[in-house]
Design an enzyme around this catalytic site. Structure first.
Site, PDB file in Angstrom:
ATOM      1  N   HIS A 291     -25.966  -1.002  18.894  1.00  0.00           N
ATOM      2  CA  HIS A 291     -26.872   0.142  19.015  1.00  0.00           C
ATOM      3  C   HIS A 291     -27.799   0.153  17.801  1.00  0.00           C
ATOM      4  O   HIS A 291     -27.506  -0.452  16.774  1.00  0.00           O
ATOM      5  CB  HIS A 291     -26.083   1.459  19.087  1.00  0.00           C
ATOM      6  CG  HIS A 291     -25.289   1.700  17.845  1.00  0.00           C
ATOM      7  ND1 HIS A 291     -25.868   2.121  16.667  1.00  0.00           N
ATOM      8  CD2 HIS A 291     -23.981   1.502  17.585  1.00  0.00           C
ATOM      9  CE1 HIS A 291     -24.951   2.190  15.739  1.00  0.00           C
ATOM     10  NE2 HIS A 291     -23.794   1.811  16.249  1.00  0.00           N
TER      11      HIS A 291
ATOM     12  N   ASP B  91     -21.329  -2.728  15.924  1.00  0.00           N
ATOM     13  CA  ASP B  91     -21.239  -3.747  14.866  1.00  0.00           C
ATOM     14  C   ASP B  91     -19.891  -4.469  14.849  1.00  0.00           C
ATOM     15  O   ASP B  91     -19.825  -5.699  14.809  1.00  0.00           O
ATOM     16  CB  ASP B  91     -21.517  -3.118  13.493  1.00  0.00           C
ATOM     17  CG  ASP B  91     -20.729  -1.833  13.245  1.00  0.00           C
ATOM     18  OD1 ASP B  91     -20.008  -1.360  14.151  1.00  0.00           O
ATOM     19  OD2 ASP B  91     -20.843  -1.285  12.127  1.00  0.00           O
TER      20      ASP B  91
END
Ligand SMILES: *[C@@H]1O[C@H](CO)[C@@H](O)[C@H](O)[C@H]1NC(C)=O
Ligand SMILES: *[C@@H]1O[C@H](CO)[C@@H](O)[C@H](O)[C@H]1NC(C)=O
Ligand SMILES: *[C@@H]1O[C@H](CO)[C@@H](O)[C@H](O)[C@H]1NC(C)=O
Ligand SMILES: *[C@@H]1O[C@H](CO)[C@@H](O)[C@H](O)[C@H]1NC(C)=O
Ligand SMILES: *[C@@H]1O[C@H](CO)[C@@H](O)[C@H](O)[C@H]1NC(C)=O
Ligand SMILES: *[C@@H]1O[C@H](CO)[C@@H](O)[C@H](O)[C@H]1NC(C)=O
Ligand SMILES: *[C@@H]1O[C@H](CO)[C@@H](O)[C@H](O)[C@H]1NC(C)=O
Ligand SMILES: *[C@@H]1O[C@H](CO)[C@@H](O)[C@H](O)[C@H]1NC(C)=O
Ligand SMILES: *[C@@H]1O[C@H](CO)[C@@H](O)[C@H](O)[C@H]1NC(C)=O
Length: 494
Positions: free
Chosen positions: A86, A345
């Site tokens: 994101h 991540d």
């Protein structure tokens, strides 16, 4: 007027039609005027604070190895498999709580006028307007997360738009977002950028829940039992450089008693302020050395908690690495040409570990900051980070036969695959890539403590839903504590 004077005047007036108008009859007469350098000589020290805010701050391309980004001559991309984190977001509630504690210490000194490096505090205001913004994509400023998603989609639409047929009737192209509010927001914006107004009719947004019952059929797999926490669980977020900042700041404000935890908090806050506002006065409060130290605290977290320094993470990353291998071998005709995936991540760092990208030869040291540092988070998973796998159809060249090749691109830098880079443009033949990767992958299910009742493989790329019902937000704001989503994009009951 001499011809030379005339052409010089034409150049100065901008009316010359010749790039080479100024051609005195002497050695070097082919020199172009003005002396614009076609090849920049400015490879300076390469310092940017964006490389030292870890995964908390705005996207930046990876430092490149100098391999051209376009497909090598004679090759065309015939399949794309991307996974993107994101984009830029507001802080989570944990860090936001820490920022409040440290800011409380500063304002608690009742200082009415700040000076020197803190002079800006006379005007500065905290940037999280209310708790509803926690965890969400940012919406303002040059690094706005939604802008990142859209702009990246537009750029990839230009680069890879040939992989879908805009003139087809009833085309359905799936996209895949893990079930989390901000991830889905990024995926939707990317899709709108990539497909333009066709997004509505073409894309079938598939939401893949993040919960562990998904087993291996997930964009966010994790171990049920993480049995390697000794280093990860004992990281301190401390470096001696922070003590220098503590002394400097406390000297500026009578009664101020910041400690190194506060310095860490303020630096983390500055990184998030960039995501929200695009600038942060706090950046210049800290020195370059202090930023490098802050960045290293982040590198240690990723390396030991979700990267190659955790012995289970290669197995976690093998889910995506192995499934993408199957897609590449299926090829574009059998399963599809475009696989656009969105997650976090800490889902990308295990994939990189599994593929051997950015894996240092030795574990990161805990007692000093290494230079050069092979595991700089700013190069690996800044906000909006992405790993792009290109399947290339190549003609024969003097160095490689006609065939199918694979290239890995991390944050827009081509990363030659370790042990196989003999193809065009330092790519690897699909056959060699397949045998090297499949021979090296550990088993996710057994390593991570799953049994046979859980999905054993990633299958959603093959059995996706074709409904277009989840392409857009259809419901009111989801409170931050309930950001985990179901297949339908509603708040998951945890
Ligand atoms: C994309 O949009 C154009 C213009 O509306 C339309 O003609 C075309 O059929 C659409 N393509 C697909 C695959 O839906
Ligand atoms: C396209 O989809 C519509 C509605 O789902 C359907 O009525 C139509 O027959 C389809 N056209 C083609 C060429 O498949
Ligand atoms: C910290 O390290 C010690 C010693 O290796 C270990 O026993 C402990 O479990 C670690 N802490 C965490 C939270 O993992
Ligand atoms: C710094 O101060 C805060 C209280 O403001 C405290 O919670 C924290 O533990 C302290 N950090 C260190 C390293 O002493
Ligand atoms: C693939 O592997 C074979 C055998 O190791 C080697 O001869 C060949 O050069 C490799 N090709 C590429 C493109 O790496
Ligand atoms: C990789 O996927 C294949 C199916 O495509 C499967 O047979 C194999 O067990 C998988 N390997 C790992 C390590 O998950
Ligand atoms: C713990 O880690 C080891 C080594 O990676 C692995 O073989 C084992 O299966 C793991 N067990 C669990 C329950 O995670
Ligand atoms: C698998 O593990 C779950 C708990 O994680 C347990 O409830 C279930 O009974 C197990 N199933 C099998 C087939 O062992
Ligand atoms: C499709 O959606 C249904 C329910 O909406 C869900 O059960 C199924 O797992 C989904 N499949 C994929 C591949 O997302």
């Amino acid at each position: 007027m001499s011809p030379l004077t005339a052409s010089l005047l034409a150049v100065l007036a901008g009316t010359s039609t010749l790039a080479t108008a100024y051609t005195p009859n002497r050695p070097g007469s082919q020199t172009r005027y003005p002396f614009a350098k076609p090849y920049s000589q400015d490879f300076l020290e390469g310092y940017s604070v964006l490389k030292h805010v870890g995964g908390q701050g705005p996207y930046a391309n990876r430092d490149s190895y100098g391999i051209g980004r376009d497909p090598p001559a004679g090759c065309a991309v015939d399949q794309l498999i991307m996974v993107k984190r994101h984009a830029e977001r507001w802080p989570g509630s944990g860090p936001a709580g820490s920022f409040a504690v440290t800011l409380g210490k500063i304002y608690g000194t009742k200082k009415t006028r700040f000076t020197d490096e803190l002079e800006f505090l006379n005007r500065w205001q905290y940037f999280v307007p209310d708790p509803n913004y926690i965890e969400m994509e940012t919406i303002n400023g040059p690094y706005a997360g939604l802008l990142d998603g859209y702009k990246h989609g537009v750029e990839y639409g230009a680069r890879y738009g040939h992989l879908w047929d805009a003139t087809a009737t009833n085309a359905t192209i799936p996209m895949f977002s893990s079930g989390y509010e901000r991830v889905l927001m990024t995926a939707r914006k990317f899709g709108e950028g990539f497909f333009g107004w066709n997004y509505t009719d073409v894309v079938a947004m598939n939401i893949v829940p993040e919960q562990s019952y998904m087993g291996a059929n997930s964009l966010t797999p994790s171990c049920l039992v993480d049995n390697d926490t000794a280093t990860c669980g004992n990281l301190t977020n401390y470096h001696p450089q922070f003590d220098i900042a503590v002394a400097r700041l406390n000297a500026l404000v009578p009664g101020l008693q910041l400690n190194h935890t506060d310095v860490y908090n303020l630096m983390q806050m500055a990184a998030f302020e960039l995501n929200v506002r695009g600038y942060s006065d706090w950046i210049d409060v800290f020195s370059l050395d202090e930023w490098v130290a802050f960045g290293y605290t982040q590198d240690l977290h990723y390396y030991y908690c979700s990267g190659p320094g955790d012995k289970n993470m290669r197995a976690v990353g093998s889910v995506y690495a192995n499934a993408s291998l199957a897609l590449l071998n299926d090829g574009p005709k059998k399963t599809g040409k475009l696989f656009l995936n969105f997650c976090h991540d800490t889902n990308i760092t295990p994939i990189l570990a599994a593929l051997g990208i950015s894996v240092p030869e030795e574990d990161l040291p805990l007692d000093h900051i290494p230079f050069p540092n092979a595991y700089n988070t700013g190069n690996i998973v800044p906000m909006g980070a992405h790993l792009t796998i290109e399947r290339l159809a190549c003609n024969a060249t003097p160095v490689a036969p006609e065939g199918t090749y694979v290239r890995l691109i991390l944050n827009e830098a081509v990363v030659p695959f370790t042990g196989c880079q003999d193809g065009p443009g330092f790519s690897c033949s699909l056959a060699n890539y397949t045998s090297l990767v499949s021979a090296s992958l550990p088993d996710f299910i057994s390593t991570c403590g799953y049994n046979s009742s859980y999905p054993q493989h990633l299958s959603f790329w093959w059995d996706y839903n074709t409904t277009k019902a989840y392409d857009y937000e259809t419901q009111p704001y989801i409170p931050s504590r309930e950001k985990q989503l179901t297949y339908q994009g509603t708040a998951a009951k945890l």
